[in-house]
Scaffold this motif. Structure first.
Motif, PDB file in Angstrom:
ATOM      1  N   LYS A  73      -3.424   5.102  45.128  1.00 37.97           N
ATOM      2  CA  LYS A  73      -2.133   5.543  45.676  1.00 37.97           C
ATOM      3  C   LYS A  73      -1.120   5.850  44.582  1.00 37.97           C
ATOM      4  N   VAL A  74      -1.090   5.039  43.520  1.00 33.28           N
ATOM      5  CA  VAL A  74      -0.083   5.259  42.489  1.00 33.28           C
ATOM      6  C   VAL A  74      -0.388   6.519  41.681  1.00 33.28           C
ATOM      7  N   PHE A  88       5.674   1.997  41.394  1.00 33.52           N
ATOM      8  CA  PHE A  88       4.471   1.165  41.508  1.00 33.52           C
ATOM      9  C   PHE A  88       3.942   1.234  42.933  1.00 33.52           C
ATOM     10  N   ALA A  89       2.672   0.851  43.097  1.00 34.05           N
ATOM     11  CA  ALA A  89       2.056   0.809  44.425  1.00 34.05           C
ATOM     12  C   ALA A  89       1.620  -0.611  44.738  1.00 34.05           C
ATOM     13  N   PHE A  90       1.732  -0.959  46.001  1.00 34.05           N
ATOM     14  CA  PHE A  90       1.366  -2.292  46.476  1.00 34.05           C
ATOM     15  C   PHE A  90       0.293  -2.138  47.557  1.00 34.05           C
ATOM     16  N   SER A 128      -0.218  -1.855  41.306  1.00 34.66           N
ATOM     17  CA  SER A 128      -0.650  -0.883  40.305  1.00 34.66           C
ATOM     18  C   SER A 128       0.515  -0.025  39.822  1.00 34.66           C
ATOM     19  N   VAL A 129       0.444   0.372  38.561  1.00 31.33           N
ATOM     20  CA  VAL A 129       1.411   1.295  37.955  1.00 31.33           C
ATOM     21  C   VAL A 129       0.646   2.440  37.310  1.00 31.33           C
ATOM     22  N   PRO A 130       1.283   3.590  37.143  1.00 32.10           N
ATOM     23  CA  PRO A 130       0.601   4.719  36.520  1.00 32.10           C
ATOM     24  C   PRO A 130       0.486   4.566  35.010  1.00 32.10           C
ATOM     25  N   VAL A 131      -0.533   5.224  34.457  1.00 31.27           N
ATOM     26  CA  VAL A 131      -0.694   5.350  33.009  1.00 31.27           C
ATOM     27  C   VAL A 131      -0.490   6.824  32.675  1.00 31.27           C
ATOM     28  N   PHE A 132       0.428   7.086  31.776  1.00 32.80           N
ATOM     29  CA  PHE A 132       0.781   8.471  31.447  1.00 32.80           C
ATOM     30  C   PHE A 132       0.271   8.875  30.070  1.00 32.80           C
ATOM     31  N   ALA A 165      -4.547   4.674  36.302  1.00 31.55           N
ATOM     32  CA  ALA A 165      -3.713   3.623  36.878  1.00 31.55           C
ATOM     33  C   ALA A 165      -4.158   2.279  36.340  1.00 31.55           C
ATOM     34  N   LEU A 166      -3.194   1.392  36.164  1.00 25.70           N
ATOM     35  CA  LEU A 166      -3.436   0.030  35.701  1.00 25.70           C
ATOM     36  C   LEU A 166      -3.034  -0.912  36.824  1.00 25.70           C
TER      37      LEU A 166
END
Length: 251
Positions: A138-139, A184-186, A199-203, A211-212
């Protein structure tokens, strides 16, 4: 010491081997492990860094495996699994930690680390799930540019993994907008009952590439510790991006 030994070279090789053994090591730790003075340890580490045998992120040094692999392919599965800074994230949060990326409409695991957070769960690397079923997927979706997101959403069927999985396409699209705003996504037991995930995005170059995330039993992740977890994940994401960029500069 044998007559033919070169003292400085031997120390340098010992430092290189020590850095290789650790998932990140500081100047102080090198000094203590090898009984070296600060000036000697610093000179050796700096020299190895200048030669691209190791690289530095913040206060820690990492072994640059790419210098020893002439058949390396950029962004391969092996490359993702060789990232070191994710271990710091896992050790900092003390929760199972994941890296994942998009492949079609699937989320593919590229790194998985469980307690005691010192080695990769290689048997789980390559595992797949549908993008809409987890915080990781999702993120990534939420941070894609619209021209990439729309055709991807059109291909997705939103089949459920649990009764908590999003199945309404309009509601899901709105949910992605909220995720993008919040950063962030939950995942509230949407893929596995009893498990929550953040989760958070990795750019890379301002584009989302992965995503991490951390996952844990539902009772370990609550609104009370959500902000703290997100903050640590964001720090980890930035460090992973810096590691990727550092490695690419040496190729």
């Amino acid at each position: 010491m044998a007559n033919n030994e070169v003292s400085t070279l031997k120390k340098g090789l010992l430092v290189l081997e020590l850095v290789k053994q650790y998932q990140g090591i500081t100047l102080r730790e090198v000094m203590d492990q090898l009984q070296l003075s600060k000036s000697t340890a610093f000179r050796i580490l700096t020299t190895l860094e200048e030669m691209n045998y190791i690289f530095k992120i913040h206060t820690q040094y990492f072994f640059n495996y790419k210098m020893f692999n002439n058949h390396f392919e950029k962004r391969s599965e092996k490359d993702w699994a060789s990232l070191h800074t994710i271990y710091q994230v896992a050790q900092n949060l003390q929760m199972s930690t994941y890296l994942g990326k998009v492949d079609g409409t699937d989320l593919v695991m590229t790194q998985v680390i469980h307690a005691p957070f010192d080695q990769s769960a290689n048997e789980e690397i390559g595992n797949r799930s549908k993008l809409h079923q987890s915080a990781l997927g999702k993120v990534i979706l939420a941070h894609l540019d619209e021209e990439l997101l729309v055709p991807l959403l059109n291909k997705m069927s939103l089949e459920p993994a649990t009764e908590n999985t999003f199945q309404d396409s309009q509601l899901f699209h709105y949910h992605l907008k909220v995720i993008r705003q919040e950063g962030f996504a939950f995942d509230d037991e949407e893929r596995i009952v009893g498990i929550r995930c953040i989760s958070v995005p990795v750019f890379r170059r301002k584009k989302v590439i992965a995503a991490l995330a951390i996952a844990a039993p539902a009772e370990q992740i609550s609104r009370g510790n959500l902000k703290s977890i997100v903050q640590k994940l964001n720090m980890g994401s930035e460090t992973i991006t810096k590691e990727i960029e550092t490695i690419e500069k040496t190729l």
